[in-house]
Design a protein around this motif. Structure first.
Motif, short mmCIF file in Angstrom:
data_model
loop_
_atom_site.label_atom_id
_atom_site.label_comp_id
_atom_site.label_asym_id
_atom_site.label_seq_id
_atom_site.Cartn_x
_atom_site.Cartn_y
_atom_site.Cartn_z
N GLY A 20 36.89 -23.71 83.31
CA GLY A 20 36.68 -24.49 82.10
C GLY A 20 37.53 -23.97 80.95
N ALA A 21 38.05 -24.89 80.14
CA ALA A 21 38.95 -24.50 79.05
C ALA A 21 38.21 -23.94 77.84
CB ALA A 21 39.80 -25.69 78.63
N ALA A 22 36.94 -24.37 77.65
CA ALA A 22 36.16 -23.92 76.48
C ALA A 22 34.70 -24.26 76.72
CB ALA A 22 36.67 -24.59 75.21
N LEU A 23 33.82 -23.71 75.87
CA LEU A 23 32.40 -24.03 75.98
C LEU A 23 32.15 -25.52 75.81
CD1 LEU A 23 30.71 -21.10 74.02
CD2 LEU A 23 30.41 -21.62 76.44
N PHE A 24 32.88 -26.15 74.90
CA PHE A 24 32.82 -27.60 74.70
C PHE A 24 34.24 -28.12 74.69
CE2 PHE A 24 28.81 -26.08 73.04
CZ PHE A 24 27.91 -26.97 73.59
N THR A 25 34.45 -29.20 75.40
CA THR A 25 35.80 -29.72 75.57
C THR A 25 35.86 -31.20 75.25
OG1 THR A 25 35.37 -30.16 77.93
CG2 THR A 25 36.35 -28.03 77.37
N PHE A 26 37.07 -31.66 74.96
CA PHE A 26 37.36 -33.07 74.73
C PHE A 26 38.38 -33.48 75.78
CE2 PHE A 26 39.58 -36.53 72.36
CZ PHE A 26 38.49 -37.37 72.19
N TYR A 27 37.95 -34.34 76.72
CA TYR A 27 38.78 -34.66 77.88
C TYR A 27 39.23 -33.38 78.59
CZ TYR A 27 39.02 -39.64 76.78
OH TYR A 27 38.71 -40.97 76.55
N ARG B 224 27.27 -22.50 80.96
CA ARG B 224 26.39 -21.60 80.24
C ARG B 224 25.17 -22.33 79.68
NH1 ARG B 224 27.63 -17.15 82.61
NH2 ARG B 224 29.70 -16.31 82.11
N ALA B 225 24.04 -21.62 79.70
CA ALA B 225 22.84 -22.12 79.03
C ALA B 225 22.92 -21.79 77.55
CB ALA B 225 21.60 -21.49 79.65
N ASN B 226 22.09 -22.47 76.75
CA ASN B 226 22.11 -22.23 75.31
C ASN B 226 21.75 -20.78 75.00
OD1 ASN B 226 19.63 -23.68 76.32
ND2 ASN B 226 18.80 -22.73 74.48
N PRO B 227 22.54 -20.11 74.16
CA PRO B 227 22.27 -18.71 73.82
C PRO B 227 21.02 -18.58 72.94
CG PRO B 227 24.11 -19.55 72.55
CD PRO B 227 23.76 -20.62 73.53
N ARG C 109 28.32 -16.44 76.04
CA ARG C 109 29.39 -15.80 76.80
C ARG C 109 30.42 -16.84 77.22
NH1 ARG C 109 28.19 -12.75 81.83
NH2 ARG C 109 26.53 -14.29 82.23
N PRO C 110 31.67 -16.42 77.42
CA PRO C 110 32.67 -17.37 77.92
C PRO C 110 32.26 -17.93 79.27
CG PRO C 110 33.71 -15.35 77.11
CD PRO C 110 32.24 -15.10 77.13
N LEU C 111 32.85 -19.04 79.63
CA LEU C 111 32.56 -19.65 80.92
C LEU C 111 32.97 -18.72 82.06
CD1 LEU C 111 33.74 -23.32 80.27
CD2 LEU C 111 31.38 -22.53 80.54
N PRO C 112 32.28 -18.82 83.19
CA PRO C 112 32.66 -17.97 84.33
C PRO C 112 34.11 -18.22 84.74
CG PRO C 112 30.55 -19.05 84.71
CD PRO C 112 31.13 -19.68 83.50
N THR D 161 23.09 -18.63 82.76
CA THR D 161 24.03 -19.39 83.60
C THR D 161 23.29 -20.51 84.30
OG1 THR D 161 25.35 -17.40 83.97
CG2 THR D 161 25.73 -19.26 85.45
N ALA D 162 23.91 -21.68 84.34
CA ALA D 162 23.36 -22.84 85.05
C ALA D 162 24.42 -23.38 85.99
CB ALA D 162 22.92 -23.92 84.07
#
Length: 313
Positions: free
Chosen positions: A68-75, A188-191, A41-44, A165-166
């Motif tokens: 948060g901008a994305a599930l995984f971000t760079f800077y 998010r926790a791993n789906p 799921r997208p970030l809260p 959710t964590a």
């Protein structure tokens, strides 16, 4: 097995084939889990995060929420093609799991233990799985690299998980530049798709790695023109692929033992990726070059001279 790998005289060819299969399986499993992570799921958003903070820390007000901008971000931003150069050249460690972060108004740091105790109680009451608080004491470091605790205030973090959710509640002993003492990061926790995707991807990669190694091994036995070059390129590939894995996996294991983790770091970080992605690229280039050399025609004996020799006998 040595005969099937085209090297019946070699005593180590099976070991090298196994190492190739394992590393290929690990890399393909990491790629598969990365893809599966995007089923989460997208970030809260700010509303959900505000509700979580009110549930866990009743009576405390939020200063600001940074979605948060994305599930995984760079800077802290989504990864773009323009970031690949920075990602390759030793900046890959900034590619991390994204989170929505809320800063919370707090009393002076003297009530730090009270805040953590309240959060622990509320987390248990609202169905969260809690982990022991992690304390980072204030330290002073010497020129020789050694560090010792000063006996001063400590940073305390409390992590918990509920369903997918964590969260990480961090109480800072000394305020940050903007005066923040308390933050709540929600991620998010791993789906569910991550584990089966990793297993399937790992098996496919291991089988493919074994088969490609076997083909190249049979193809490049003497008198192949690249009989010397291909093993050298293969050795370089294994060095650049395995060294980051061995170095990073041991470090990550210590890190997970030292700190509680409701969500383990993703598989690719255990393989040193993308922090040491340049090593992977160099190894992959050597492997592709070796495979290209393996396709060269073999320099087998001249069939006419072979026939003449057989007739003479």
């Amino acid at each position: 097995m040595r005969e099937r790998l085209g090297r019946p005289e070699s005593r180590t060819v099976v070991v090298w084939a196994a190492l190739t299969a394992v590393i290929c399986g690990l890399f393909s499993a990491a790629l598969a889990t990365w893809g599966a992570w995007h089923t989460a799921r997208p970030l809260p958003d700010a509303t959900e995060t505000t509700a979580l903070v009110a549930e866990v820390l009743p009576g405390y007000e939020i200063n600001e929420v940074d979605p948060g901008a994305a599930l995984f971000t760079f800077y802290s931003q989504p990864l773009h093609a323009r970031d690949l150069k920075s990602l390759l050249f030793l900046d890959g460690g900034e590619y991390q799991q994204g989170a929505t972060v809320a800063t919370v108004r707090t009393a002076p740091r003297a009530v730090q233990q009270e805040i953590i105790a309240l959060a622990q109680r509320r987390l248990r009451e609202t169905g969260w799985r809690t982990f022991p608080p992690h304390v980072e004491p204030e330290v002073t470091c010497r020129a020789d690299g050694g560090c010792t605790p000063t006996g001063g205030p400590s940073n305390i973090s409390l992590v918990a998980r509920r369903d997918d959710t964590a969260l990480n509640i961090q109480s800072l002993a000394n305020p940050s530049i903007d005066g923040t003492h308390l933050t709540v990061a929600v991620y998010r926790a791993n789906p569910p798709a991550v584990l089966p995707a990793g297993i399937a991807g790992g098996l496919v990669g291991a089988i493919a790695g074994w088969m490609v190694f076997a083909w190249a091994s049979r193809r490049t036995r003497r008198p192949h023109p690249a009989a010397n070059a291909v093993p050298l390129l293969y050795a370089i590939t294994m060095l650049f692929w395995w060294a980051p894995v061995l170095l990073t996996a041991s470090s990550m294991l210590r890190h997970h033992r030292d700190e509680p983790h409701p969500v383990w770091h993703p598989l690719w970080e255990w393989l040193g990726q993308p922090t040491l992605s340049l090593c992977f690229v160099v190894g992959a280039d050597c492997a592709l070059f070796a495979l290209a050399l393996a396709t060269a025609p073999r320099r087998d004996a001249d069939p006419l001279s072979t026939a003449a020799t057989e007739f003479a006998h």
